[in-house]
Design a protein around this motif. Structure first.
Motif, PDB file in Angstrom:
ATOM      1  N   ASP A   8       0.823  -1.210   0.000  1.00 57.50           N
ATOM      2  CA  ASP A   8       0.000   0.000   0.000  1.00 57.50           C
ATOM      3  C   ASP A   8       0.856   1.259   0.000  1.00 57.50           C
ATOM      4  N   ARG A   9       2.014   1.201   0.647  1.00 54.12           N
ATOM      5  CA  ARG A   9       2.905   2.369   0.648  1.00 54.12           C
ATOM      6  C   ARG A   9       3.507   2.595  -0.749  1.00 54.12           C
ATOM      7  N   ILE A  10       3.762   1.500  -1.454  1.00 55.76           N
ATOM      8  CA  ILE A  10       4.259   1.622  -2.831  1.00 55.76           C
ATOM      9  C   ILE A  10       3.193   2.266  -3.710  1.00 55.76           C
ATOM     10  N   LEU A  11       1.929   1.862  -3.521  1.00 58.25           N
ATOM     11  CA  LEU A  11       0.852   2.482  -4.291  1.00 58.25           C
ATOM     12  C   LEU A  11       0.763   3.972  -3.988  1.00 58.25           C
ATOM     13  N   GLY A  12       1.032   4.346  -2.720  1.00 56.69           N
ATOM     14  CA  GLY A  12       1.019   5.767  -2.368  1.00 56.69           C
ATOM     15  C   GLY A  12       2.074   6.543  -3.134  1.00 56.69           C
ATOM     16  N   ILE A  13       3.278   5.952  -3.259  1.00 57.46           N
ATOM     17  CA  ILE A  13       4.341   6.609  -4.036  1.00 57.46           C
ATOM     18  C   ILE A  13       3.932   6.714  -5.502  1.00 57.46           C
ATOM     19  N   LEU A  30      -5.147  -0.708  -7.953  1.00 59.81           N
ATOM     20  CA  LEU A  30      -4.191  -1.582  -8.637  1.00 59.81           C
ATOM     21  C   LEU A  30      -3.787  -2.762  -7.760  1.00 59.81           C
ATOM     22  N   THR A  31      -3.809  -3.961  -8.320  1.00 54.83           N
ATOM     23  CA  THR A  31      -3.349  -5.175  -7.624  1.00 54.83           C
ATOM     24  C   THR A  31      -2.468  -5.981  -8.583  1.00 54.83           C
ATOM     25  N   PRO A  32      -1.568  -6.807  -8.057  1.00 53.94           N
ATOM     26  CA  PRO A  32      -0.706  -7.630  -8.921  1.00 53.94           C
ATOM     27  C   PRO A  32      -1.531  -8.631  -9.729  1.00 53.94           C
ATOM     28  N   VAL A  33      -1.081  -8.904 -10.953  1.00 47.88           N
ATOM     29  CA  VAL A  33      -1.738  -9.893 -11.813  1.00 47.88           C
ATOM     30  C   VAL A  33      -1.008 -11.223 -11.692  1.00 47.88           C
ATOM     31  N   GLY A  34      -1.684 -12.288 -12.082  1.00 46.34           N
ATOM     32  CA  GLY A  34      -1.094 -13.613 -11.933  1.00 46.34           C
ATOM     33  C   GLY A  34      -0.769 -14.305 -13.233  1.00 46.34           C
ATOM     34  N   GLU A  35      -0.935 -13.608 -14.384  1.00 47.33           N
ATOM     35  CA  GLU A  35      -0.647 -14.209 -15.679  1.00 47.33           C
ATOM     36  C   GLU A  35       0.620 -13.595 -16.274  1.00 47.33           C
ATOM     37  N   PRO A  36       1.595 -14.433 -16.688  1.00 48.64           N
ATOM     38  CA  PRO A  36       2.848 -13.907 -17.237  1.00 48.64           C
ATOM     39  C   PRO A  36       2.641 -12.977 -18.434  1.00 48.64           C
TER      40      PRO A  36
END
Length: 783
Positions: A8-13, A30-36
């Protein structure tokens, strides 16, 4: 898990780098995706964004606004406010701005296929933006020129306001009225012009009272003389409101018509803003976009935790997924073990969100199906769980969710309970995780886990370095070396007697002592290897520097060689020019002799003239030190050869091979010895079938006929032959020759005769007469 790793702190930056309100909102979701494939596409788009920033600087999309609600209201028939219309215009303008920006970057500098494809889907809404901007100013006010009727109304209002003010101004300046006024000013109440009158003079003023001061001593009165004008002004104000509403309704209709295009552009511009925000964060973090692989390989080079001060963070190298799938990190508390876990986990999440990571080029990451972390005291305090219970609850939840594509991070595995039982439980948990095929990084204090990592295939020890001299951690991660406890060394450095330390050491089992000795040896070997690697790197840098210096000197030498060759070429050209001049003089003398006394031109004079021409020939072969002349090997000197003796500056003939590279050469009546390197081969007494060492410019001796057959040749081919033939004919003493060109189309005849017109040795020419070949022959008289 995202909160544990401070995602969450990275999203703040990242949000700080976005310029549009919709971009900031998208980043918060934004959330990480799981497909290459998806992760690779996002990182590729971020890389393109970094190229744009590198070439053009920052990209601002602050004009993009969240207009979805406004478009919905326009579709429902509501009239949009001026501010809503300005937001729509700003969004419409932003699309054109991005298109222009990318169009200014040529594809040779950056191809940008993803960004160009995105902007290619934007609809050109510049006419809509222009129409709104022409009607509404930046303060969200409808301008006078929005319509002719609005301009007329506002002019009338200004005139009427001026008339009212003039009337009231006369009243407040009147000496009769000044004593009745609280202040000599004109003000407004209820949108009508009034003057402040003392309460005791109320009856002296006709008109309407609109307000009273708080003290009750002042009444705000609209005098009767301006009531009618104020009424008219109010009517004009209502007309203005109706006209403004009409203009806004027309513009709202335009927005409704373009609603689909506006919302499509909004979605694309929001995506672009997120891409440029990621690219800008890459610049801030000095990050790179890692390569994505599907083999589960982690290769982080000089990776840094993005939330630690760049001036204090220590970069680490992490390799996992090839020879081993798990790393067991040991070392003292506060030594950086937890930072290592968080760095690996957080950088993986950032890459899977399309963000650059603070690492060096060449870093590689897989796309994990999930990143699971048990770090610190994250157990539920509300549930009154102990440290051990909290960890175990979290671990159980992790074990139920992991698969072969998961990344598992565990801090102080097995801590919080009996060391023997904790170590055994930790080994069992590690075996279970490894059996799933996961990638694993775990930290521990247990020696049993060091032994487990040493003996278990696919697992490797690592440690965070500790400087015993300073009693401070260095935070460097050492892969392949288990960490030492350092307890005895630290106690000794702090002042505990050696005797007590020795007694403590004697309490350790033989296996534990052997393990410590092994660790010490490994650490020592690692330090030596690091030093040798540093020396090798230093030597490599020095060698590279020497290579560059050599290349620079070689380039300078090549330039100097080229300069010298050019100077030699110019000198040779000058020599050829002088030689041609001298040859022309010889030919001129011959012509004069032939013309004046043709009967006296004997063979010996021709031979003498030819000899002068031969001696006038320039030495055009440029000999190199390796015996190569004009790109060909130098001819070997033999007895009988004609040579040029450079030391004497004359030609002669080789009469004898004296051996050891020396020859006897006869020049006229004089004989002399000369070394082979001072001789240049000129000719041999017999013709050579293949000449590999000499380029000749001499005219070959041959019988000269009275006619030259040019039939079948092109003009460009015939001219050089004619020139050469005429010179030979002059030397042979012919006063007249014939050029056979045939009749044909007449092109060759015309070209030949044009050449003869400007030839200095031609006295006159004519077509052949009867018996001479007619128009197929040109007869030439020579001077």
């Amino acid at each position: 898990m995202l909160r544990i790793l401070e995602y969450d702190r990275i999203l703040g930056i990242l949000e700080e780098q976005a310029s549009s309100e919709t971009g900031k909102a998208a980043i918060r979701r934004l959330t990480p995706v799981g497909e290459p494939g998806e992760a690779g596409h996002m990182l590729a788009s971020t890389t393109e964004g970094m190229d744009v920033i590198r070439l053009k600087g920052g990209v601002s999309l602050s004009g993009v606004k969240d207009i979805k609600g406004a478009v919905d209201r326009a579709w429902l028939g509501s009239v949009l406010s001026a501010s809503d219309l300005l937001k729509a215009a700003g969004t419409a303008r932003a699309g054109r701005m991005v298109e222009s920006l990318l169009a200014s970057i040529d594809e040779e500098s950056a191809e940008l296929p993803i960004l160009r494809e995105l902007t290619g889907r934007l609809t050109d809404l510049k006419p809509l933006a222009r129409e709104i901007d022409s009607a509404i100013d930046e303060d969200a006010r409808v301008v006078d020129d929005a319509s002719p009727e609005l301009a007329r109304i506002r002019r009338s209002m200004i005139q009427l306001q001026g008339s009212i003010r003039a009337t009231l101004d006369q009243m407040i300046k009147s000496s009769h009225n000044q004593k009745m006024l609280q202040d000599p000013i004109i003000t407004q109440r209820n949108d009508r012009y009034v003057i402040p009158v003392k309460v005791e003079y109320r009856s002296a003023f006709g008109g309407l009272v609109h307000d009273q001061s708080a003290s009750g001593q002042t009444l705000f009165i609209e005098p009767e003389s301006v009531v009618h004008q104020n009424n008219r002004l109010r009517e004009l104000e209502l007309e203005e409101e109706r006209e403004v509403e009409k203009i806004l309704a027309q513009l709202t209709g335009k927005v409704a018509e373009a609603g689909d295009a506006l919302l499509s552009n909004l979605s694309i511009l929001t995506e672009l803003d997120v891409i440029f925000a990621k690219a800008e964060m890459g610049r801030v973090l000095k990050g790179v976009c890692p390569a994505i692989n599907t083999e589960g390989v982690v290769s982080l080079k000089k990776a840094r935790h993005p939330l630690i001060d760049p001036n204090q963070v220590v970069p680490i190298d992490v390799e996992m997924g090839r020879d081993y799938r798990a790393i067991i990190v040991t070392g003292p508390n506060t030594g950086g073990k937890t930072v290592t876990l968080k760095t690996v986990g957080l950088l993986s999440l950032m890459a899977q969100s399309g963000m650059p990571i603070p690492a060096e080029e060449g870093s590689i990451l897989p796309v994990f199906s999930g990143v699971f972390a048990d770090i610190g005291d994250e157990q539920s305090i509300e549930q009154n769980l102990s440290t051990f219970s909290g960890h175990m609850t979290n671990i159980i939840r992790i074990l139920d969710r992991i698969d072969e594509r998961s990344l598992v991070l565990m801090d102080e595995l097995g801590a919080g309970t009996d060391p023997t039982e904790g170590a055994a439980l930790a080994v069992a948990i590690l075996e279970h995780i490894l059996a799933k095929g996961c990638r694993l990084v775990a930290t521990t204090h247990y020696n049993e886990l060091k032994v487990f990592a040493h003996s278990r295939k696919g697992v490797i020890n690592a440690s965070v370095e500790f400087d015993v001299e300073t009693l401070r951690p260095t935070y460097r991660l050492l892969i392949g070396v288990p960490g030492r406890s350092n307890a005895f060394d630290i106690a000794r450095r702090l002042g505990l007697s050696q005797e007590v330390v020795d007694v403590a050491r004697s309490q350790l089992s033989t296996e534990e002592n052997h393990l410590e000795e092994m660790i010490t040896g490994l650490a020592s070997d690692r330090r030596i290897a690091d030093e040798e690697r540093a020396d090798a790197e230093r030597l490599r840098v020095e060698a590279e520097k020497l290579r560059r210096e050599f290349a620079d000197k070689l380039e300078a030498w090549e330039e100097e060689k080229g300069r010298l060759r050019e100077a030699a070429r110019r000198e040779a050209k000058s020599l050829v020019t002088r030689t041609k001049r001298e040859a022309d003089e010889v030919l001129k003398e011959l012509r004069e002799w032939a013309k004046a006394r043709p009967q006296d031109l004997k063979e010996h004079r021709l031979i003498e003239a030819k000899k002068r021409l031969d001696e006038a020939e320039p030495e055009t072969d440029i000999l190199r030190h390796d015996g190569v002349a004009n790109g060909k090997l130098r001819r070997k000197i033999q007895v009988g050869d004609e040579v040029f003796v450079r030391s004497f500056g004359r030609k002669g003939q080789v009469t004898e091979d004296l051996g050891n590279g020396e020859f006897q050469v006869q020049i006229g009546s004089m004989k002399m010895k000369a070394a082979e390197e001072t001789l240049e081969w000129k000719s041999s007494p017999h013709p050579a079938k293949e000449d590999t060492g000499y380029t000749s410019y001499r005219r070959q001796s041959a019988d000269v006929r009275h006619e030259l057959d040019l039939r079948g040749k092109m003009v460009d081919e015939a001219i050089p032959e004619i020139d050469k033939y005429l010179d030979n004919a002059l030397l042979a003493g012919y006063p007249k020759v014939s050029l056979i060109h045939g009749k044909g189309t007449g092109a060759l005849r015309t070209g030949v005769q044009k050449f003869l017109q400007r030839h200095p040795r031609v006295k006159e020419f004519r077509l052949g007469g009867q018996g001479e070949g007619g128009s197929g022959v040109t007869v030439v008289e020579l001077r």
